[in-house]
Design an enzyme around this catalytic site. Structure first.
Site: not given
Length: 253
Positions: A46-48, A82, A86, A143, A170, A212, A231, A235
């Site tokens: 995932e490229w944030r 993002r 959120e 979110h 999601k 998770r 991120s 996590q």
């Protein structure tokens, strides 16, 4: 549930897939992170983009996305900006947000694009249609960084994203108690059986860590693991996450 197959990854089949965010701020840092993925348990990158120092320059973002695609090889790429509300690093005016997402979809460099349900709002349908034309999958997201909504609200959001055209809805929430985590897991089980697509859910923070890890039991098809900087709160590291998921998967067979 019908799995979503992207390159050689079937989301919604077998153990939850591990998505690792890239949160570097410079182009060199972003590409260096991607080059290190080959020897790590990464199913999806995932490229944030909200962490990128030139995130407001669409042309620069798309140019870097092409380089990132090459660096990742055959690892699928999820393109995410993002917004602050959120949990992201910055925000963009709505028109610029839509322009960025649409450009990413048309670039040929990304496999999935994240669309925030509340941000895109009524403008979400044409973006989804553009993604369909480009064969790019849509992960639609919602979110809550300060609470866990009632079960009915959580289920309604997942249903709304599905009806809006999400390939993968999601939902991430912030638990205030262990009961909130149980509520999320109950909704996850219910909606994974009710919807025809894979879903992704998580309770953030240390209290929600278990959510998770138990996706294969309760129905969340993907989970996020960090390599280096995280991120989102709670996590886990990607390598540790893979080890736990493999143990659970082998014992469910």
């Amino acid at each position: 549930m019908k799995p979503v197959v992207i390159r050689n990854i079937a989301i919604g089949q077998g153990r939850p897939k591990i998505c690792v965010p890239i949160v570097a701020s410079s182009a060199d840092g972003i590409l260096k992170a991607a080059e290190g993925f080959a020897d790590l348990p990464v199913d999806i990158a995932e490229w944030r983009v909200d962490w990128y120092e030139d995130a407001a320059k669409t042309e620069e973002v798309i140019k870097l996305a092409g380089c990132l695609r090459q660096a990742l090889g055959d690892i699928p790429l999820l393109f995410t900006f993002r917004t602050e509300k959120e949990g992201g690093e910055r925000s963009l005016p709505l028109e610029q947000y839509i322009e960025l997402k649409t450009a990413a979809i048309k670039s040929g460099a990304v496999d999935l694009v994240d669309l925030e349900l509340s941000t895109a709002g009524e403008r979400i349908e044409p973006i989804v249609q553009e993604a369909r034309r480009a064969c790019v999958r849509v992960m639609m997201s919602s979110h809550e960084f300060f609470k866990t909504p009632a079960k009915e609200e959580m289920a309604a959001r997942l249903q709304k994203m599905y009806q809006a055209g999400a390939d993968i809805p999601k939902l991430a929430v912030m638990p205030q108690s262990k009961w909130d985590v149980l509520a999320l897991l109950a909704v996850t089980l219910e909606m994974s059986e009710a919807l025809e697509c894979p879903i992704v859910t998580m309770a953030m923070s240390s209290i929600g860590m278990v959510s998770r890890l138990t996706g294969e039991t309760f129905g969340s098809a993907l989970t996020f693991g960090a390599i280096g900087q995280r991120s989102a709160p709670g996590q886990p590291g990607a390598k540790e996450l893979w080890e736990v998921l493999e143990v659970i998967h082998k014992n469910l067979e």
